[in-house]
Design an enzyme around this catalytic site. Sequence first.
Site: not given
Ligand code: SAM
Length: 343
Positions: A145-147, A149, A167, A194, A212, A266
Amino acid sequence: MAKHRSAGRTKKTVLAVDTDKDNQIPAEFLERLGQIIPIAQLSSVLASFATEKAIAFRINTLADSRDSIVDEMIQLGIPLEPVDWFKDEHGAPLAFKTPSIHRKTLTHSDSINQGKIYLQNVSSMLAPWILDPRPGETVLDLAAAPGGKTTQLAQQMRNAGVLSAVESVRSRMYKLQANLKRCHVEIAKTYLTDGRTVGQKTPERFDRVLLDAPCSSEARFQADDPASWSTWSRRKLRETARKQVGLLKAAIHATKIGGEVLYCTCSFAPEENEQVVDKVLHKFSTAIELVPFELPISNVIPGLVQFADKEFDPQVADCRRVLPNDFMDGFFMAKFRKLNRSD
Ligand code: SAM
């Protein structure tokens, strides 16, 4: 303090002039940057925290033809500067940057509502581009999220194959699902879970995996936005890094032998980048290798092989750090290939 936001210009900034210590990017963070960024680039990296970047967007060819979307942008009066490495099979640009004063026109446009464009930092576009998924493959986006990529992966796959998007935060999952729908993505299945559990649930299932990772977002710190940096601490970096290692192990378990994993953040922090890579290289020794890759940009340096009192596996130099500029955020990428079973 007056704020002045316009593309490429330096804002009046808390970085240099604010005397209230509680209202400044943490000094410890800035000092660490001095050990991470080469001296020749340090001042421009520091200036990037006080500079409004140009915005960028991708043309979503799942929604309409490239040319008609570009025409819509021209009709809106958006000046278009192509991102010169992101092109379709005919060599026509699929991503553009434009001064940030046009943000509102873009975000209020029918084109964005209909999923024809996706606002995305150019650094972020590099990760799916380097992972390079093909139509028909089975692909996992492990922190989706938010998607931004996920939608790019689907576009590169031409809506053919299987795209699993994981997510863990419910509210963000809704945003992801809305973006997938808006952007005409037909191949994605979403999973609210998770990501660290996914390796066990689907071992050796995917041709390519994007992680990511959730991170400290250091590269998104803005000098005039204390919310962007107020929770930063070295303790939090260590906590986040533990989670990143767990997610990266899951990503590797979920990858087929011969498949590839792209890890990115990032953040500038070596704890979230090279040290995570070093840990999984050590853990999986013969099961994975780091894959060298080159980026089509000049603002890039190799991964660090040493930070503070830590030395990393020399292979970690094959990672890439994107340095921020007037339109790109700082970014880190590492690419792995799975050679053998990882259990
Ligand atoms: N790839 C996304 C994009 O380009 O729009 C951005 C991703 S953001 C850097 C990281 C995401 O990982 C967040 O939405 C966060 O809520 C989620 N996240 C955090 N812990 C997580 C977990 N244990 N398992 C899966 N997702 C997780």
